[in-house]
Design an enzyme around this catalytic site. Structure first.
Site, PDB file in Angstrom:
ATOM      1  CG  ASP A   1      -0.173  -0.174   2.510  1.00 33.55           C
ATOM      2  OD1 ASP A   1       1.058  -0.365   2.451  1.00 33.55           O
ATOM      3  OD2 ASP A   1      -0.802  -0.118   3.586  1.00 33.55           O
TER       4      ASP A   1
ATOM      5  CG  HIS B   1      20.018   1.573 -19.877  1.00 32.86           C
ATOM      6  ND1 HIS B   1      18.925   1.286 -20.651  1.00 32.86           N
ATOM      7  CD2 HIS B   1      20.501   2.750 -20.339  1.00 32.86           C
ATOM      8  CE1 HIS B   1      18.760   2.259 -21.540  1.00 32.86           C
ATOM      9  NE2 HIS B   1      19.704   3.155 -21.376  1.00 32.86           N
TER      10      HIS B   1
ATOM     11  CG  ASP C   1      23.733   9.180 -17.890  1.00 31.15           C
ATOM     12  OD1 ASP C   1      23.138  10.232 -17.586  1.00 31.15           O
ATOM     13  OD2 ASP C   1      23.523   8.562 -18.952  1.00 31.15           O
TER      14      ASP C   1
ATOM     15  CG  ASP D   1      20.417  12.702 -19.993  1.00 28.87           C
ATOM     16  OD1 ASP D   1      21.208  12.108 -19.236  1.00 28.87           O
ATOM     17  OD2 ASP D   1      19.943  12.185 -21.020  1.00 28.87           O
TER      18      ASP D   1
ATOM     19  CG  HIS E   1      24.753   5.092 -26.759  1.00 29.82           C
ATOM     20  ND1 HIS E   1      25.017   6.403 -27.040  1.00 29.82           N
ATOM     21  CD2 HIS E   1      25.677   4.699 -25.847  1.00 29.82           C
ATOM     22  CE1 HIS E   1      26.057   6.803 -26.312  1.00 29.82           C
ATOM     23  NE2 HIS E   1      26.483   5.780 -25.588  1.00 29.82           N
TER      24      HIS E   1
ATOM     25  CG  HIS F   1      17.930  11.619 -25.621  1.00 27.02           C
ATOM     26  ND1 HIS F   1      17.477  12.443 -24.624  1.00 27.02           N
ATOM     27  CD2 HIS F   1      19.002  10.958 -25.089  1.00 27.02           C
ATOM     28  CE1 HIS F   1      18.216  12.270 -23.538  1.00 27.02           C
ATOM     29  NE2 HIS F   1      19.157  11.389 -23.788  1.00 27.02           N
TER      30      HIS F   1
ATOM     31  CG  HIS G   1      15.122   9.254 -23.087  1.00 27.10           C
ATOM     32  ND1 HIS G   1      15.195   7.917 -22.807  1.00 27.10           N
ATOM     33  CD2 HIS G   1      16.363   9.741 -22.826  1.00 27.10           C
ATOM     34  CE1 HIS G   1      16.410   7.611 -22.384  1.00 27.10           C
ATOM     35  NE2 HIS G   1      17.136   8.698 -22.385  1.00 27.10           N
TER      36      HIS G   1
ATOM     37  CD  GLU H   1      23.086  10.430 -24.448  1.00 26.62           C
ATOM     38  OE1 GLU H   1      23.455   9.568 -23.642  1.00 26.62           O
ATOM     39  OE2 GLU H   1      21.936  10.881 -24.485  1.00 26.62           O
TER      40      GLU H   1
ATOM     41  CE1 TYR I   1      29.514   3.551 -22.725  1.00 26.85           C
ATOM     42  CE2 TYR I   1      29.101   3.642 -25.102  1.00 26.85           C
ATOM     43  CZ  TYR I   1      28.930   4.167 -23.832  1.00 26.85           C
ATOM     44  OH  TYR I   1      28.185   5.303 -23.666  1.00 26.85           O
TER      45      TYR I   1
ATOM     46  NE  ARG J   1      26.108   7.843 -21.379  1.00 27.30           N
ATOM     47  CZ  ARG J   1      26.106   6.638 -20.807  1.00 27.30           C
ATOM     48  NH1 ARG J   1      26.686   5.611 -21.418  1.00 27.30           N
ATOM     49  NH2 ARG J   1      25.537   6.439 -19.643  1.00 27.30           N
TER      50      ARG J   1
ATOM     51  CD  GLU K   1      23.524  12.440 -21.549  1.00 28.84           C
ATOM     52  OE1 GLU K   1      23.792  11.707 -20.577  1.00 28.84           O
ATOM     53  OE2 GLU K   1      22.455  12.362 -22.189  1.00 28.84           O
TER      54      GLU K   1
HETATM   55  N1  GLY Z   1      20.446   9.148 -18.927  1.00 26.43           N
HETATM   56  C1  GLY Z   1      19.828   8.547 -20.021  1.00 26.43           C
HETATM   57  C2  GLY Z   1      20.413   8.951 -21.288  1.00 26.43           C
HETATM   58  O1  GLY Z   1      21.514   9.465 -21.329  1.00 26.43           O
HETATM   59  O2  GLY Z   1      19.815   8.857 -22.306  1.00 26.43           O
HETATM   60 MN    MN Z   2      22.296  10.459 -19.666  1.00 26.52          MN
HETATM   61 MN    MN Z   3      20.872  11.133 -22.568  1.00 27.82          MN
END
Ligand code: GLY
Ligand code: MN
Ligand code: MN
Length: 435
Positions: free
Chosen positions: A35, A238, A255, A266, A345, A349, A356, A380, A384, A402, A404
């Site tokens: 709950d 992720h 990240d 982000d 990737h 975005h 996103h 970004e 890897y 990465r 970003e």
């Molecule tokens: N943190 C998610 C991305 O970079 O898309």
């Molecule tokens: Mn990110």
């Molecule tokens: Mn991102």
């Protein structure tokens, strides 16, 4: 955000509609366990159009050749709810606060929909939302359909989210201010993580240090599940477990970013746990940084998003050749998608009310959208190299990087909204070793 902004957005949406009725529902409450519930987060499209943050509410817009009308349905004030969960604004409070034409108790929604939908042909809803409230509206339309006295019936159902999200693509100055506020708190948090990081700490301790900065500065929350990935964990895109040790000699990829008034930031930075990049780490880091700077620098109105994606892949492929990870001609390697193994990737975005942002990436004819002033996106790039990947030179194995940033397209080019976060090797080492 001022009420006039929400009013203007509803007017814009109405101007995009044929005669008809649009229904946008609030987000449902999500159960966490038994709950107890997750902290409530409003549906971004709903918030964008009316700014109301309570659950169990519905916005309805109607348009005919002669008039437009806006309705907000809200939960009535309830003393029991006020005792346990806090007071709701209620019908009267919402009437005072919001500039919609009518505010009603949500209990009257089902009945009123028969009146509201009468003589309308087009219904605009979120086609991919299975809210019982939308079923109730469709049932009301069906009842009207079977009534002989009603001359016009709902004959077409459209996706309202496509229209709203097309509007959300171009951010207003007020929205950009919200994003900048989120980024300014996120900046402090990344710098704090660099300053406090020491070998022997746990990943979650860096996450906690950042969350302290988010919350103590009034940010609502993490904008998404933070990734704090030491060493080889960075190669899991992720990775959100964040429970591993931070080891001397490894990098940590963070990240993580906060949300301000529902607007996201982000940001990713990758830095040495002990404060000093090794030679091999420095080579990969500067290769990724070089790609990121070049891609950012190519952003201006008119540039198409699929061109940017292609350009970033070419640069990453070149970097992989220079590092000695890939061998051969760039074109042949790209045709065979060899670079995707190490750069899987996309380059970025849209970002806004959702991290996103689900705004369109293509125009009505399916062509990639060209950038326009007011769009906000992430850039970004990453490389890897898994620890167990024998196709990679040994010295690079276990490195995942990465970088970003959040970029606003301007009339003449771009503004890097997160430019103040330490990023060059020198800036990062300086921040990591700051007392
Ligand atoms: N943190 C998610 C991305 O970079 O898309
Ligand atoms: Mn990110
Ligand atoms: Mn991102």
């Amino acid at each position: 955000m001022n009420e006039i902004h929400f009013y203007n957005r509803r007017t814009q949406l109405l101007s995009m509609m044929e005669d008809g009725v649009a229904i946008i529902t609030s987000a449902p409450i999500q159960t966490r366990s038994n709950d107890t519930e997750f902290p409530y987060r409003q549906n971004s499209d709903f918030y964008y159009l009316c700014g109301f943050k309570e659950d169990n509410s519905i916005l309805v817009l109607t348009k005919t050749a002669e008039s437009i009308r806006t309705y907000l349905f809200v939960e009535a004030y309830n003393a029991e709810h006020a005792l346990w969960n806090g007071a709701r604004l209620g019908v009267e409070g919402s009437r005072e606060r919001f500039s919609v034409d009518e505010v009603h108790d949500i209990a009257s929604y089902k009945e009123m929909m028969q009146e509201i939908l009468r003589e309308h042909i087009n219904l605009y809803i979120d086609l991919y939302n299975d809210s019982p409230r939308l079923s109730e509206a469709k049932n009301a339309a069906q009842t009207l359909h079977s009534m002989r006295g009603v001359k016009r019936h709902v004959r077409a159902i459209h996706d309202v989210t496509y229209l709203v999200r097309s509007l959300r693509l171009i951010k207003t100055p007020e929205e950009i201010d919200m994003i900048k506020k989120a980024i300014s708190i996120t900046t402090q948090a990344h710098h704090e993580a660099m300053r406090v990081c020491k070998s022997g700490m746990k990943e979650y301790q860096l996450q906690a240090a950042m969350n302290y900065v988010f919350l103590s500065n009034g940010a609502s929350a993490e904008a998404y599940g933070s990734i704090v990935a030491g060493g080889n964990n960075a190669n899991t895109l992720h990775y959100v477990d964040n429970r591993d040790d931070l080891r001397d000699g490894d990098l940590v990829l963070i990240d993580a970013a906060c949300e301000w008034e529902l607007y996201a930031s982000d940001i990713t930075r990758t830095f040495p746990i002990n404060g000093k990049f090794s030679g091999a780490q420095c080579e990969v880091y500067n290769a990724v940084l070089d790609v990121q700077l070049k891609v950012i620098d190519s952003i201006k109105p008119g540039v198409k998003r699929d061109w940017l994606q292609r350009y970033s892949e070419e640069l990453l492929c070149d970097a992989l050749i220079t590092l000695g990870v890939l061998h051969g001609e760039r074109q042949a390697l790209m045709d065979a998608k060899e670079h995707k193994k190490y750069a899987p990737h996309g380059i970025g975005h849209w970002m806004g009310l959702d991290v996103h942002d689900p705004c369109p990436y293509v125009d009505e004819s399916g062509e990639s959208l060209a950038f326009e002033a007011g769009m906000v996106m992430t850039i970004e790039p990453g490389l890897y190299f898994r620890a167990d990947d024998e196709s990679v030179p040994e010295r690079y194995r276990g490195i995942g990087i990465r970088i970003e940033d959040n970029i606003l397209v301007t009339e003449n080019g771009y503004e890097n909204l997160s430019a103040m976060i330490a990023k060059s090797v020198e800036e990062i080492e300086g921040m990591c070793n700051q007392l």
